[in-house]
Design a protein around this motif. Structure first.
Motif, PDB file in Angstrom:
ATOM      1  N   ILE A 144       0.844  -1.205   0.000  1.00 59.36           N
ATOM      2  CA  ILE A 144       0.000   0.000   0.000  1.00 59.36           C
ATOM      3  C   ILE A 144       0.876   1.250   0.000  1.00 59.36           C
ATOM      4  O   ILE A 144       0.564   2.243  -0.680  1.00 59.36           O
ATOM      5  N   LEU A 174       1.967   1.864  -3.545  1.00 59.10           N
ATOM      6  CA  LEU A 174       0.922   2.383  -4.416  1.00 59.10           C
ATOM      7  C   LEU A 174       0.568   3.830  -4.100  1.00 59.10           C
ATOM      8  O   LEU A 174       0.238   4.612  -5.004  1.00 59.10           O
ATOM      9  N   LYS A 175       0.599   4.184  -2.834  1.00 63.47           N
ATOM     10  CA  LYS A 175       0.212   5.531  -2.430  1.00 63.47           C
ATOM     11  C   LYS A 175       1.352   6.545  -2.531  1.00 63.47           C
ATOM     12  O   LYS A 175       1.120   7.754  -2.369  1.00 63.47           O
TER      13      LYS A 175
END
Length: 224
Positions: A118, A121-122
């Motif tokens: 995550i 992706l962020k």
């Protein structure tokens, strides 16, 4: 004087006179009248009896159902069979299954734990060059591969080499094989294998405790 009065005067008919004697002619005439009256009464009785019997027959008879003519029935059955063949099969209704998101949230947490998936992706990667992004992607790849292999067993759907010709039989599983390109007619189809596909043969997700919140895929870290 009227015509009737003149006629009665001419013939001198006395209407008040009554016959006082009966000869053979009068006897025959009276007998004929009696016989005719008896015949008339007999005919009336016969008519009444026949009418009553007719009513009873109507009441006792049951209405029989109309039997279809056998050739017509066979023709109708053949027409129905032809319609079944000509009509396209009705697609089965799609039944949507509802799943709890706990397993998906658990897997997302495992990817975050092993590969910081995550975070990758962020992260805004526009400020980094390709070399930096490639190095970070290698770390994410290794972590994701570890998480997937640890908790899932995967196998290809098709064992042939990609690019080889494949014949798709009639009644193939549409969820396991996806047809692309120019699809014309009905199966069997012959085409080139673009991707082998993957299927999960075993799942080994860890069991969750009673008070676990699956929505927390990564806890906030505070260093003291």
């Amino acid at each position: 004087m009227t015509y009737l009065e003149s006629l009665m005067t001419t013939f001198a008919v006395d209407l008040s006179l009554r016959p006082t004697t009966f000869d053979l002619w009068h006897v025959c005439l009276a007998g004929t009248v009696v016989v005719l009256m008896a015949v008339l009464i007999l005919l009336l009785l016969v008519m009444l009896l026949s009418r009553s019997r007719y009513k009873k027959e109507i009441n006792t008879k049951t209405i029989q159902p109309i039997q279809p003519i056998e050739p017509v029935v066979k023709i109708v059955e053949k027409i129905i069979e032809v319609e079944k063949i000509v009509q396209a099969p009705i697609p089965e209704p799609v039944i949507l299954k509802e799943y709890t998101p706990d397993a998906a949230l658990q897997m997302l947490g495992l990817l975050q734990k092993e590969a910081r998936f995550i975070d990758f992706l962020k992260e805004d990667i526009t400020a980094y060059n390709d070399a930096d992004i490639g190095a970070a992607a290698r770390v994410v790849h290794e972590g994701c591969n570890k998480a997937v292999n640890e908790h899932f067993s995967l196998a290809p759907i098709r064992n042939e080499q990609e690019g080889s010709n494949i014949t798709v039989p009639i009644g193939f599983d549409a969820s396991a094989i996806r047809l692309t390109g120019n699809i014309v007619g009905i199966a069997p189809f012959t085409g080139s294998l673009i991707h082998k596909g993957w299927q999960v043969t075993e799942v080994r997700l860890p069991k969750l405790t009673q008070g676990h919140n699956p929505n927390i895929v990564a806890a906030a870290e505070i260093e003291l």
